[in-house]
Design a protein around this motif. Structure first.
Motif, mmCIF file in Angstrom:
data_model
loop_
_atom_site.group_PDB
_atom_site.id
_atom_site.type_symbol
_atom_site.label_atom_id
_atom_site.label_comp_id
_atom_site.label_asym_id
_atom_site.label_seq_id
_atom_site.Cartn_x
_atom_site.Cartn_y
_atom_site.Cartn_z
ATOM 1 N N SER A 106 -13.000 6.188 8.578
ATOM 2 C CA SER A 106 -11.623 6.369 9.033
ATOM 3 C C SER A 106 -10.757 5.591 8.147
ATOM 4 N N THR A 107 -10.974 4.125 8.259
ATOM 5 C CA THR A 107 -10.311 3.143 7.580
ATOM 6 C C THR A 107 -10.147 3.525 5.948
ATOM 7 N N ASP A 108 -11.474 3.892 5.302
ATOM 8 C CA ASP A 108 -11.445 4.081 4.106
ATOM 9 C C ASP A 108 -10.410 5.360 3.820
ATOM 10 N N THR A 109 -10.467 6.463 4.289
ATOM 11 C CA THR A 109 -9.592 7.411 4.278
ATOM 12 C C THR A 109 -8.166 7.242 4.405
ATOM 13 N N LYS A 110 -7.793 6.196 5.522
ATOM 14 C CA LYS A 110 -6.283 5.628 5.440
ATOM 15 C C LYS A 110 -6.082 4.826 4.436
ATOM 16 N N GLN A 111 -7.067 4.054 3.673
ATOM 17 C CA GLN A 111 -6.648 3.210 2.707
ATOM 18 C C GLN A 111 -6.133 4.203 1.260
ATOM 19 N N ASN A 112 -7.354 5.332 1.300
ATOM 20 C CA ASN A 112 -7.130 6.113 0.077
ATOM 21 C C ASN A 112 -5.931 6.626 0.262
ATOM 22 N N GLN A 113 -5.317 7.268 1.317
ATOM 23 C CA GLN A 113 -4.161 8.096 1.496
ATOM 24 C C GLN A 113 -3.122 6.941 1.118
ATOM 25 N N ASN A 114 -3.065 5.830 1.534
ATOM 26 C CA ASN A 114 -2.013 4.946 1.121
ATOM 27 C C ASN A 114 -2.296 4.104 -0.089
ATOM 28 N N SER A 115 -2.497 4.853 -1.282
ATOM 29 C CA SER A 115 -2.888 4.348 -2.439
ATOM 30 C C SER A 115 -1.699 4.017 -3.483
ATOM 31 N N LYS A 116 -0.640 4.062 -3.195
ATOM 32 C CA LYS A 116 0.716 3.650 -4.126
ATOM 33 C C LYS A 116 0.593 2.261 -4.338
ATOM 34 N N ASP A 125 6.801 4.539 4.745
ATOM 35 C CA ASP A 125 5.661 3.686 4.818
ATOM 36 C C ASP A 125 4.986 3.363 3.604
ATOM 37 N N ASN A 126 5.819 3.509 2.576
ATOM 38 C CA ASN A 126 5.728 3.249 1.112
ATOM 39 C C ASN A 126 4.094 3.554 0.709
ATOM 40 N N SER A 127 3.677 4.759 1.317
ATOM 41 C CA SER A 127 2.368 5.288 0.966
ATOM 42 C C SER A 127 2.368 6.089 -0.237
ATOM 43 N N GLY A 128 3.482 6.794 -0.825
ATOM 44 C CA GLY A 128 3.495 7.226 -1.995
ATOM 45 C C GLY A 128 3.024 8.628 -1.581
ATOM 46 N N GLY A 129 2.713 9.481 -2.889
ATOM 47 C CA GLY A 129 2.017 10.814 -2.390
ATOM 48 C C GLY A 129 2.997 11.888 -2.442
ATOM 49 N N GLY A 181 10.812 12.201 -9.032
ATOM 50 C CA GLY A 181 11.201 11.662 -7.557
ATOM 51 C C GLY A 181 11.239 12.668 -6.449
ATOM 52 N N TRP A 182 11.605 13.764 -6.783
ATOM 53 C CA TRP A 182 11.882 14.908 -5.728
ATOM 54 C C TRP A 182 10.616 15.609 -5.206
ATOM 55 N N ILE A 183 9.292 14.984 -6.122
ATOM 56 C CA ILE A 183 8.203 15.669 -5.688
ATOM 57 C C ILE A 183 7.226 14.499 -5.369
ATOM 58 N N ASP A 184 7.040 13.425 -6.182
ATOM 59 C CA ASP A 184 5.931 12.368 -6.083
ATOM 60 C C ASP A 184 6.581 11.144 -5.497
ATOM 61 N N ALA A 185 6.266 10.483 -4.441
ATOM 62 C CA ALA A 185 6.832 9.230 -3.796
ATOM 63 C C ALA A 185 6.154 8.026 -4.675
ATOM 64 N N ASP A 186 5.056 8.111 -5.469
ATOM 65 C CA ASP A 186 4.402 7.423 -6.162
ATOM 66 C C ASP A 186 5.454 6.491 -7.108
ATOM 67 N N VAL A 187 6.261 7.298 -7.584
ATOM 68 C CA VAL A 187 7.219 6.772 -8.550
ATOM 69 C C VAL A 187 8.384 5.939 -7.795
ATOM 70 N N PHE A 188 8.365 5.943 -6.686
ATOM 71 C CA PHE A 188 9.674 5.263 -6.153
ATOM 72 C C PHE A 188 9.047 3.739 -6.387
ATOM 73 N N GLY A 189 10.305 2.791 -6.145
ATOM 74 C CA GLY A 189 9.893 1.277 -6.281
ATOM 75 C C GLY A 189 9.770 1.102 -4.891
ATOM 76 N N THR A 190 9.402 -0.275 -4.715
ATOM 77 C CA THR A 190 9.346 -0.872 -3.305
ATOM 78 C C THR A 190 10.182 -1.631 -2.937
ATOM 79 N N ILE A 191 10.763 -1.788 -1.677
ATOM 80 C CA ILE A 191 11.416 -2.594 -1.042
ATOM 81 C C ILE A 191 10.919 -3.442 0.115
#
Length: 260
Positions: free
Chosen positions: A28-38, A134-138, A246-256
């Motif tokens: 479960s932890t690994d899955t969560k980490q893979n989901q939050n891969s940004k 949550d800065n998760s991207g995707g 940007g309107w499709i993929d949150a991976d391209v966002f910056g991080t604050i």
């Protein structure tokens, strides 16, 4: 003897169950980490405001005197433009209730051809604010993993919902624009929601805290009188030939990063 064998079997069964639980937790932890891969890029600190800015299109709030300007300097769509045609910059702050954004745009012609806020909203002049709580991207094209708020000249705020329909999110973004000559000052108060947000339901906003990371980008759609927007100018470098992501993929966002 039978009791001893039974006891051993019981202990073995318990041990196997515990091991399975441990494996399940790790999986479960690994899955969560893979989901939050940004991967964080353009990491910027955002200072907390002791006094929340007044949303009045004025730069005189105390926090705006303490924070840095950042540029709209990435051409995501369109031909090259001149300083006379466009210049943009922004500042940010936060309180526990909201993100605050100050934007200054130099645009020689403000254009709003579609009076219906839900019709081709991206082809009118507007500020677009991208938030990933949550800065998760995707992917977030037709879900609430992240939001792409198009803020029109008249203050209407549009994004696509989970049914792929445009929806007004005016309750999410409070805004005020003051224009003098060719310079517009916009102030935004953005209430942040997480990916559990459901249209038409009761949704609790996120309480912002120190050290929290959010995915963030901001852009400006510029149209000087054409059928379609002429430029789309953002705050974050996007690699590759296709920049309108940007309107499709949150991976391209910056991080604050929220700091005090």
């Amino acid at each position: 003897m039978k009791k001893i064998i039974f006891l051993c079997l019981s202990l073995l069964l318990i041990s196997c169950k515990d091991k399975n639980k441990e494996i399940a937790v790790v999986a479960s932890t690994d899955t969560k980490q893979n989901q939050n891969s940004k991967i964080d890029h353009q990491l910027r600190e955002v200072k907390k405001a002791v006094i929340a800015p007044k949303i009045d299109g004025d730069m005189n709030d105390p926090i705006w005197k303490e924070t840095l300007w950042y540029a709209f300097d990435q051409k995501w769509l369109g031909e090259d433009y001149t300083f006379k045609d466009f210049f943009g910059r922004y500042k940010m702050a936060w309180t526990t209730e909201a993100l605050y954004i100050l934007v200054e745009i130099k645009d020689d012609k403000l254009y709003d051809q579609h009076k219906d806020p839900l019709t081709l909203w991206w082809d009118d002049d507007c500020v677009e604010i991208f938030i990933d709580e949550d800065n998760s991207g995707g992917n977030h094209q037709f879900n609430n993993n992240a939001f792409a708020y198009h803020v029109a000249l008249d203050g209407n705020v549009v994004d696509l919902d989970e049914s792929q329909n445009p929806v007004l999110y005016n309750s999410h973004v409070k805004t005020k624009r003051v224009t003098k000559d060719d310079v517009s000052v916009w102030e935004f108060e953005v209430t942040v929601y997480d990916d559990s947000y459901k249209e038409g339901k009761v949704n609790d906003p996120v309480i912002l805290q120190k050290d929290k990371k959010l995915g963030f980008a901001i852009a400006y759609n510029d149209n000087d009188g054409s059928k379609e927007r002429e430029n789309f100018i953002g705050s974050v470098f996007i690699p590759g030939e296709e920049k309108n992501l940007g309107w499709i993929d949150a991976d391209v966002f910056g991080t604050i990063l929220l700091v005090e």
